[in-house]
Design a protein around this motif. Structure first.
Motif, PDB file in Angstrom:
ATOM      1  N   ASP B  92       0.783  -1.267   0.133  1.00 48.28           N
ATOM      2  CA  ASP B  92      -0.028  -0.063  -0.022  1.00 48.28           C
ATOM      3  C   ASP B  92       0.950   1.219  -0.211  1.00 48.28           C
ATOM      4  O   ASP B  92       0.165   2.333  -0.242  1.00 48.28           O
ATOM      5  CB  ASP B  92      -0.994  -0.196   1.447  1.00 48.28           C
ATOM      6  CG  ASP B  92      -1.833  -1.113   1.115  1.00 48.28           C
ATOM      7  OD1 ASP B  92      -2.216  -1.538   0.043  1.00 48.28           O
ATOM      8  OD2 ASP B  92      -2.087  -1.599   2.204  1.00 48.28           O
ATOM      9  N   TYR B  93       1.970   1.208   0.676  1.00 47.56           N
ATOM     10  CA  TYR B  93       2.818   2.191   0.580  1.00 47.56           C
ATOM     11  C   TYR B  93       4.086   2.031   0.159  1.00 47.56           C
ATOM     12  O   TYR B  93       4.638   0.960   0.140  1.00 47.56           O
ATOM     13  CB  TYR B  93       3.091   2.694   2.100  1.00 47.56           C
ATOM     14  CG  TYR B  93       1.871   2.841   2.672  1.00 47.56           C
ATOM     15  CD1 TYR B  93       0.887   3.929   2.668  1.00 47.56           C
ATOM     16  CD2 TYR B  93       1.167   1.936   3.600  1.00 47.56           C
ATOM     17  CE1 TYR B  93      -0.372   4.305   3.080  1.00 47.56           C
ATOM     18  CE2 TYR B  93       0.057   2.408   4.249  1.00 47.56           C
ATOM     19  CZ  TYR B  93      -0.759   3.291   4.137  1.00 47.56           C
ATOM     20  OH  TYR B  93      -2.081   3.472   4.659  1.00 47.56           O
ATOM     21  N   ASN B 113       3.717   2.402   8.647  1.00 49.77           N
ATOM     22  CA  ASN B 113       3.251   1.480   9.404  1.00 49.77           C
ATOM     23  C   ASN B 113       3.047   0.235   9.121  1.00 49.77           C
ATOM     24  O   ASN B 113       2.457  -0.593   9.405  1.00 49.77           O
ATOM     25  CB  ASN B 113       1.633   1.856   9.454  1.00 49.77           C
ATOM     26  CG  ASN B 113       1.412   2.939  10.540  1.00 49.77           C
ATOM     27  OD1 ASN B 113       2.144   3.629  11.138  1.00 49.77           O
ATOM     28  ND2 ASN B 113       0.124   3.449  10.421  1.00 49.77           N
ATOM     29  N   ARG B 116       7.998  -5.807   7.764  1.00 56.34           N
ATOM     30  CA  ARG B 116       7.973  -6.842   7.252  1.00 56.34           C
ATOM     31  C   ARG B 116       9.199  -7.837   7.598  1.00 56.34           C
ATOM     32  O   ARG B 116      10.198  -7.104   7.504  1.00 56.34           O
ATOM     33  CB  ARG B 116       7.396  -6.854   5.876  1.00 56.34           C
ATOM     34  CG  ARG B 116       7.090  -8.247   5.176  1.00 56.34           C
ATOM     35  CD  ARG B 116       7.041  -7.656   3.770  1.00 56.34           C
ATOM     36  NE  ARG B 116       5.596  -7.110   3.127  1.00 56.34           N
ATOM     37  CZ  ARG B 116       4.511  -7.746   3.132  1.00 56.34           C
ATOM     38  NH1 ARG B 116       4.380  -8.830   3.382  1.00 56.34           N
ATOM     39  NH2 ARG B 116       3.654  -7.214   2.788  1.00 56.34           N
ATOM     40  N   SER B 126       6.584 -12.779   8.287  1.00 57.66           N
ATOM     41  CA  SER B 126       5.364 -12.131   8.871  1.00 57.66           C
ATOM     42  C   SER B 126       5.209 -10.662   8.696  1.00 57.66           C
ATOM     43  O   SER B 126       6.170 -10.036   8.141  1.00 57.66           O
ATOM     44  CB  SER B 126       5.882 -12.431  10.337  1.00 57.66           C
ATOM     45  OG  SER B 126       6.369 -11.250  10.896  1.00 57.66           O
ATOM     46  N   LEU B 127       4.239 -10.145   9.027  1.00 59.96           N
ATOM     47  CA  LEU B 127       3.995  -8.650   8.701  1.00 59.96           C
ATOM     48  C   LEU B 127       3.367  -8.150   9.913  1.00 59.96           C
ATOM     49  O   LEU B 127       2.440  -8.743  10.582  1.00 59.96           O
ATOM     50  CB  LEU B 127       2.847  -8.601   7.561  1.00 59.96           C
ATOM     51  CG  LEU B 127       2.312  -7.188   7.076  1.00 59.96           C
ATOM     52  CD1 LEU B 127       3.542  -6.264   6.453  1.00 59.96           C
ATOM     53  CD2 LEU B 127       0.986  -7.291   6.507  1.00 59.96           C
ATOM     54  N   GLU B 128       3.913  -6.878  10.185  1.00 59.85           N
ATOM     55  CA  GLU B 128       3.414  -6.463  11.502  1.00 59.85           C
ATOM     56  C   GLU B 128       3.030  -4.953  11.047  1.00 59.85           C
ATOM     57  O   GLU B 128       3.563  -4.270  10.195  1.00 59.85           O
ATOM     58  CB  GLU B 128       4.345  -6.248  12.622  1.00 59.85           C
ATOM     59  CG  GLU B 128       4.618  -7.324  13.282  1.00 59.85           C
ATOM     60  CD  GLU B 128       3.776  -7.962  14.080  1.00 59.85           C
ATOM     61  OE1 GLU B 128       2.883  -7.126  14.768  1.00 59.85           O
ATOM     62  OE2 GLU B 128       3.579  -9.241  14.090  1.00 59.85           O
ATOM     63  N   LYS B 129       2.040  -4.553  11.922  1.00 63.12           N
ATOM     64  CA  LYS B 129       1.381  -3.182  11.347  1.00 63.12           C
ATOM     65  C   LYS B 129       1.384  -2.369  12.725  1.00 63.12           C
ATOM     66  O   LYS B 129       0.440  -1.787  13.265  1.00 63.12           O
ATOM     67  CB  LYS B 129       0.097  -3.313  10.790  1.00 63.12           C
ATOM     68  CG  LYS B 129      -0.129  -3.798   9.570  1.00 63.12           C
ATOM     69  CD  LYS B 129      -0.103  -2.691   8.419  1.00 63.12           C
ATOM     70  CE  LYS B 129      -0.130  -3.227   7.116  1.00 63.12           C
ATOM     71  NZ  LYS B 129       0.123  -2.203   6.237  1.00 63.12           N
ATOM     72  N   PRO B 130       2.582  -1.841  13.073  1.00 67.54           N
ATOM     73  CA  PRO B 130       2.857  -0.887  14.381  1.00 67.54           C
ATOM     74  C   PRO B 130       2.533   0.363  13.866  1.00 67.54           C
ATOM     75  O   PRO B 130       2.548   0.792  12.645  1.00 67.54           O
ATOM     76  CB  PRO B 130       4.154  -1.112  14.471  1.00 67.54           C
ATOM     77  CG  PRO B 130       4.947  -1.414  13.540  1.00 67.54           C
ATOM     78  CD  PRO B 130       3.792  -2.145  12.439  1.00 67.54           C
ATOM     79  N   THR B 131       1.956   1.274  14.819  1.00 67.02           N
ATOM     80  CA  THR B 131       1.757   2.884  14.329  1.00 67.02           C
ATOM     81  C   THR B 131       2.915   3.286  14.560  1.00 67.02           C
ATOM     82  O   THR B 131       3.023   4.107  15.661  1.00 67.02           O
ATOM     83  CB  THR B 131       0.493   3.369  15.341  1.00 67.02           C
ATOM     84  OG1 THR B 131       0.967   2.796  16.697  1.00 67.02           O
ATOM     85  CG2 THR B 131      -0.634   2.691  15.124  1.00 67.02           C
TER      86      THR B 131
END
Lengths: 131, 627
Positions: B92-93, B113, B116, B126-131
């Motif tokens: 997405d980014y 955000n 990976r 794995s994928l993490e979506k931290p703010t």
């Protein structure tokens, strides 16, 4: 005698006191004075009431302004929540696609294991039948 | 101090990275990636890498791979020639940061955000979506277990790798936290939870042992007992690699290699000139129960060999040299030290086999296959699996190369590897199960025929009757070919005869019968060597046993005229025989004599057919009398 006194500008009132002003005028003056006082009192009263009114209106205006800001804030928040939800949705979507990829990997692995199991089963049967 | 400006361009350079040998620099230029050698006037190697501006590149010294990420929201993996090995899905980014783990097995990708973790082949673990906002830079800790990221919102994010999962037989080991491991025995569903005082750095499972390296200690568990591990303190405390073998394991630390037994005793520390264990490529180190092989890091043509003596000593065997530049090596695991073999893959992806011990003929490099993408030895028997182009190939008996080259194709199982997709990697070969990792990261299990390993067992214990019975029962030509090679290698003529007969090699059968007809054991041995095409072996056996005439005659049969004449002159016998046969040969083909050596002797020696025939007859009788 009264006339001559009147000419001189002196008068007697009912209480026989000597006066410089004509008693009627004096009476009128007094009355005027009374009325003036009344008037001043009333005006003061009015001012007080008006002040109170203005104060009330002011505070109301403040209240209204506050509410207005609140409303605007809430409206903005609402708009941003939609955006935030969209971002969250996107994030979850990304996580979901990640998980689904992992699932696909595991599915393929599971399939291959099943196939292996089948092959082994066949081999066992073959051996049992043809020994 | 500025030494020199190596690149000047009109577009901004967003990122640059050193090459593994510090002789080249990789840098971005808009949508292009450029590798520039430091030698002046060299032509830079450039290629169009992304559809958007490239923001970050990284180059790993141990596996020589390049990763790049850019504003087209993708990350890609490249080799040094600019071939794309992997391209990620559209993110997405834009990718704002990318970084290799020190060992080169993983890399991390940062974006808005997003954090990976990816395998070196590109697929994502794995994928993490931290703010965090955009992660502008990522750095790994030197042990390769933690990352720190510089975030756009002014924070620094720390991450630790967990959920690493290992499988061996019926055990499954998962690193559940920074300091804890759970072990599951799948067959009886027993769970064990292991806790450690320090961070876990490396875990390895195999050969009935679990070895866990923390930041300061090494814990060794056996699968029989999960409660009382053997614990010892690390010498340096920074382990880069952990390799297990049957009786011992190799710990690679920042500046040393150490071989430990499973009792926690230090056995030995191999060393050589110019070693830099920190940047070892896992494909270039291999251990087996009695040998360690390591490719030299500065000279990629050199493979160092270390043999483990009986008295826990270490012998530096002469290194193997291969002109093609070695990129991958693997030692076989099964069998006695005498059967130890090494396969190596060179830069052209050709695969060669060699014996570690034995005679010079056994030690020569023999080509086994070409276009090999990945390979793996079997853990229990000496079978080799490899991915070759679009095929998955299993060599059931690689030693066949030294026995009978023409049988190589017949002892091999070919399978179409299209089910594994492009560039599959063989990761394990236990028993009859092959584990193949597809390029998307999924692990596909595939089974091979169980009979060759049974046959290996029979051959190892010389139970040829059982082996024959098995082959007759299975009726598979590959199996028969394996048996033919094994029995020829073990010089068991009766079995070899039947096996060759079963695969329709009538010439071989006839020859074996001819061998069997000969009563002399040494002659038989020499003829067996000839059967396998080892002419030099045969000749030396004959000469050592004083059978000069036979060795001359063998060379004559092989039309090895020069060698025959040389032997005849050297031993002063049968010169006339050699000349006679040469003349006969030339007459048959109606050719003039052009060989200088023969021209020299042409008129000096008298050739009498009857006399020569008589002489040959005499030789055979003499042999019989002596034998």
């Amino acid at each position: 005698m009264a006339d001559s006194l009147a000419k001189a500008g002196l008068y007697f009132d009912e209480l026989s006191k000597i006066r410089v002003l004509e008693p009627e005028a004096a009476q009128e003056t007094n009355k005027l004075k009374e009325e003036c006082r009344d008037f001043v009192e009333k005006i003061t009263e009015f001012q007080k009431i008006a002040d109170g009114f203005i104060f009330m209106i002011d505070s109301l205006a403040k209240e209204v302004e506050k509410e207005k800001m609140k409303a605007i804030g809430a409206r903005n928040l609402l708009k941003s929540v939609a955006k935030q939800r969209e971002a969250e949705r996107q994030q979850l979507q990304a996580l979901i696609s990640e998980k689904s990829m992992e699932l696909e990997r595991l599915r393929i692995q599971y399939q291959s294991l099943q196939r292996t199991e089948m092959e082994q089963q066949e081999k066992i049967e073959h051996l049992v039948l043809h020994r | 101090m500025l030494r020199s400006t190596i690149v000047q361009s009109d577009t901004p350079i967003y990122s640059a990275a050193w090459g593994p040998d510090s002789n080249q620099v990789l840098h971005t230029s808009g949508k292009m990636l450029i590798i520039k050698h430091l030698t002046p006037n060299s032509k830079p190697n450039k290629w169009r890498a992304h559809d958007g501006l490239i923001l970050k590149v990284a180059w790993n010294p141990s596996n020589n791979l390049i990763i790049s990420g850019g504003e087209d929201c993708r990350y890609r993996v490249w080799d040094i020639y600019g071939r794309q090995l992997y391209c990620s899905q559209l993110d997405d980014y834009p990718i704002t940061s990318i970084s290799w783990a020190p060992g080169g097995d993983l890399f991390a990708v940062g974006s808005y955000n997003t954090l990976r973790l990816c395998d070196k082949t590109g697929w994502s673990y794995s994928l993490e979506k931290p703010t965090t906002g955009s992660i502008f830079n990522i750095t790994w800790s030197s042990d390769g277990t933690q990352v720190a990221g510089a975030c756009g919102n002014g924070h620094v994010i720390f991450a630790h790798i967990i959920e690493r999962r290992l499988e061996w037989k019926n055990y499954e080991v998962t690193v559940t936290g920074r300091k804890s491991i759970s072990v599951q025995n799948v067959s009886n569903d027993a769970w064990e939870k292991l806790e450690f005082p320090d961070r876990i750095i490396k875990v390895s499972l195999g050969y009935n042992h679990l070895v866990v390296v923390t930041s300061s200690q090494c814990h060794i568990y056996t699968t029989k007992n999960w409660n009382t591990p053997v614990i010892f303190d690390l010498r340096e405390g920074s382990v880069c690699m952990l390799l297990l073998a049957e009786r011992h394991f190799l710990l690679v630390e920042k500046s040393s290699l150490s071989l430990y037994s499973y009792e926690g005793r230090l056995l030995c520390s191999p060393r050589w000139q110019g070693m830099q264990p920190e940047t070892f490529n896992p494909a270039c180190v291999s251990i087996s129960p009695d040998t360690i092989a390591v490719r030299d890091q500065t000279d990629e043509k050199l493979v160092h060999l270390f043999e483990l003596g009986t008295a826990r000593s270490l012998v530096d065997a002469p290194p193997i040299r291969h002109g093609g530049g070695v990129v991958e090596i693997a030692l076989n695991q099964a069998g006695s030290p005498g059967e130890r073999q090494l396969v190596l893959v060179d830069k052209n992806r050709d695969m060669y086999l060699t014996n570690i011990r034995g005679s010079a003929t056994l030690k020569r490099l023999c080509k086994l296959g070409s276009m090999i993408q990945s390979l793996c030895w079997n853990n229990d028997t000496n079978m080799l699996a490899a991915v070759q182009d679009t095929n998955l190939i299993v060599w059931y008996y690689p030693t066949v190369l030294y026995v009978d080259k023409r049988l190589v194709k017949k002892t091999v199982s070919h399978r179409d590897a299209s089910e594994f997709g492009k560039n599959p990697v063989v990761v394990s070969f236990d028993g009859n199960h092959l584990g193949v990792r597809r390029v998307d990261g999924s692990l596909v299990t595939s089974s091979v025929s169980p009979y060759p390993s049974v046959l290996h067992g029979y051959a190892a214990s010389s139970r040829w009757d059982d082996a024959l019975r098995l082959c007759r029962f299975i009726k598979d030509s590959t199996l028969w070919a394996c048996l033919a090679a094994m029995s020829t290698h073990a010089k068991d003529l009766t079995t070899a005869e039947e096996a060759y007969a079963a695969i329709d090699e009538t010439d071989k059968v006839a020859y074996i019968q001819h061998i069997k007809a000969n009563p002399l054991r040494t002659v038989q041995l020499a003829e067996m060597a000839l059967l396998g095409g080892n002419i030099q072996d045969a000749e030396s056996i004959l000469l050592q046993n004083g059978l000069v005439f036979r060795s001359i005659f063998t060379n004559l049969h092989l039309h090895n005229w020069n060698r025959a004449l040389e032997l005849a002159i050297k031993h002063k016998t049968h010169v006339d025989t050699v000349l006679f046969f040469r003349k006969k040969y030339l007459e048959t083909f109606d050719k003039p004599e052009t060989n200088l050596q023969f021209l020299q002797f042409k008129n000096k020696v008298e050739l009498d057919a009857e006399k020569i025939a008589h002489k040959i007859e005499m030789e055979y009788q003499k042999e019989l009398q002596n034998g």
